[in-house]
Design a protein around this motif. Structure first.
Motif, PDB file in Angstrom:
ATOM      1  N   ILE A 200       0.831  -1.206   0.000  1.00  0.00           N
ATOM      2  CA  ILE A 200       0.000   0.000   0.000  1.00  0.00           C
ATOM      3  C   ILE A 200       0.862   1.251   0.000  1.00  0.00           C
ATOM      4  N   ASP A 201       1.936   1.243   0.803  1.00  0.00           N
ATOM      5  CA  ASP A 201       2.834   2.407   0.826  1.00  0.00           C
ATOM      6  C   ASP A 201       3.465   2.637  -0.545  1.00  0.00           C
ATOM      7  N   ASN A 202       3.884   1.554  -1.200  1.00  0.00           N
ATOM      8  CA  ASN A 202       4.498   1.697  -2.522  1.00  0.00           C
ATOM      9  C   ASN A 202       3.498   2.199  -3.561  1.00  0.00           C
ATOM     10  N   LEU A 203       2.268   1.689  -3.509  1.00  0.00           N
ATOM     11  CA  LEU A 203       1.252   2.137  -4.457  1.00  0.00           C
ATOM     12  C   LEU A 203       0.894   3.605  -4.241  1.00  0.00           C
TER      13      LEU A 203
ATOM     14  N   SER B 199       1.370   6.578  -6.873  1.00  0.00           N
ATOM     15  CA  SER B 199       0.264   7.460  -7.240  1.00  0.00           C
ATOM     16  C   SER B 199       0.653   8.924  -7.074  1.00  0.00           C
ATOM     17  N   ARG B 200       1.319   9.251  -5.964  1.00  0.00           N
ATOM     18  CA  ARG B 200       1.736  10.631  -5.756  1.00  0.00           C
ATOM     19  C   ARG B 200       2.778  11.045  -6.779  1.00  0.00           C
ATOM     20  N   ALA B 201       3.656  10.120  -7.141  1.00  0.00           N
ATOM     21  CA  ALA B 201       4.691  10.445  -8.135  1.00  0.00           C
ATOM     22  C   ALA B 201       4.079  10.707  -9.501  1.00  0.00           C
ATOM     23  N   GLU B 202       3.080   9.891  -9.894  1.00  0.00           N
ATOM     24  CA  GLU B 202       2.425  10.104 -11.183  1.00  0.00           C
ATOM     25  C   GLU B 202       1.645  11.412 -11.204  1.00  0.00           C
ATOM     26  N   ALA B 203       1.130  11.827 -10.044  1.00  0.00           N
ATOM     27  CA  ALA B 203       0.403  13.096  -9.960  1.00  0.00           C
ATOM     28  C   ALA B 203       1.340  14.283  -9.843  1.00  0.00           C
ATOM     29  N   GLY B 204       2.641  14.052  -9.731  1.00  0.00           N
ATOM     30  CA  GLY B 204       3.592  15.145  -9.631  1.00  0.00           C
ATOM     31  C   GLY B 204       3.765  15.686  -8.231  1.00  0.00           C
ATOM     32  N   HIS B 205       3.240  14.963  -7.219  1.00  0.00           N
ATOM     33  CA  HIS B 205       3.344  15.424  -5.834  1.00  0.00           C
ATOM     34  C   HIS B 205       4.524  14.805  -5.101  1.00  0.00           C
ATOM     35  N   GLU B 206       5.257  13.944  -5.760  1.00  0.00           N
ATOM     36  CA  GLU B 206       6.362  13.254  -5.108  1.00  0.00           C
ATOM     37  C   GLU B 206       7.515  13.154  -6.108  1.00  0.00           C
ATOM     38  N   VAL B 207       8.707  13.470  -5.646  1.00  0.00           N
ATOM     39  CA  VAL B 207       9.899  13.354  -6.488  1.00  0.00           C
ATOM     40  C   VAL B 207      10.574  12.026  -6.170  1.00  0.00           C
ATOM     41  N   LEU B 208      10.667  11.149  -7.158  1.00  0.00           N
ATOM     42  CA  LEU B 208      11.267   9.835  -6.946  1.00  0.00           C
ATOM     43  C   LEU B 208      12.790   9.952  -6.898  1.00  0.00           C
ATOM     44  N   ASP B 209      13.364   9.233  -5.963  1.00  0.00           N
ATOM     45  CA  ASP B 209      14.819   9.182  -5.844  1.00  0.00           C
ATOM     46  C   ASP B 209      15.309   7.982  -6.650  1.00  0.00           C
ATOM     47  N   ARG B 210      15.704   8.240  -7.883  1.00  0.00           N
ATOM     48  CA  ARG B 210      16.133   7.155  -8.772  1.00  0.00           C
ATOM     49  C   ARG B 210      17.609   6.820  -8.499  1.00  0.00           C
ATOM     50  N   LYS B 211      17.888   5.531  -8.316  1.00  0.00           N
ATOM     51  CA  LYS B 211      19.254   5.091  -8.068  1.00  0.00           C
ATOM     52  C   LYS B 211      19.399   3.636  -8.503  1.00  0.00           C
TER      53      LYS B 211
END
Length: 215
Positions: free
Chosen positions: A183-186, A190-202
């Protein structure tokens, strides 16, 4: 006729009643001669009167033509607007694949239609993402819930010892933690797709990830 002063010699004067005509006359006087130059007033006023009569006839006709053309253009414009309204009313949440028919001319109404279609396309994408998110949640939660259900049914139907019941409880707790992580990952996705979260890509260790999934 002899003007009395030199200023009158250079200024045209109007003579009335000359052979039943009004005349416009200019007098040029020198020491040896006097020159009279005259022309009938009709030669000046007649074209103006004819032009005025033409405008008196053409003015109402031009105004009537302008009104008729304006009404026709207004009717055509309102007809386009009504078509847009009817097409927009048919588009609902279940019919976001429909579009308002585009116009051949790119006027104000054509640009409004293009803007509406672009907005509908964005709404369609958003609805599809919501449906996909719901499907992903259902799919990801189905497996741990099934495991928990199986474990609990076995615990109720069998004569398990205390150790086995604790093992079943531990397995259920593991599945609960797994669901919480899913649930936390989903929600993060969802927040990342909406632009509300910046993903830390590594970079990640795929071998370690595969071994963890296998276990």
């Amino acid at each position: 006729y002899a003007p009395a002063d030199s200023a009158a010699q250079k200024t045209p004067v109007t003579v009335t009643g000359f052979r039943n005509h009004d005349m416009r006359m200019l007098v040029r006087k020198s020491a040896i001669s006097t020159v009279f130059v005259a022309m009938p007033m009709e030669s000046v006023t007649m074209p103006v009167d004819q032009l005025l009569r033409i405008f008196l006839w053409l003015g109402p006709a031009i105004m009537l033509s302008a009104i008729v053309v304006g009404l026709a253009l207004a009717k055509k414009s309102f007809s386009k607007i009504n078509n847009v309204i009817k097409a927009a009313q048919r588009i609902t949440a279940d019919r976001l694949h429909d579009r308002i028919p585009e116009q051949d001319t790119q006027d104000e109404i054509g640009r409004i239609i293009s803007t509406f279609n672009e907005m509908i396309s964005r709404l369609d994408v958003s609805f599809q993402q919501m449906k996909q998110f719901s499907a992903d949640v259902s799919h990801e939660l189905r497996t741990p819930l099934s495991v928990m259900r199986t474990q609990l049914e076995n615990a109720l139907l069998s004569t398990a010892s205390i150790f086995e019941l604790k093992t079943i409880a531990a397995n259920c707790l593991d599945e609960t933690l797994r669901m919480s992580a899913i649930i936390d990952n989903l929600l993060l996705l969802s927040r990342a797709e909406a632009g509300h979260e910046v993903l830390d890509r590594k970079p990640i260790d795929l071998d370690k990830l595969v071994r963890t999934i296998h276990e």
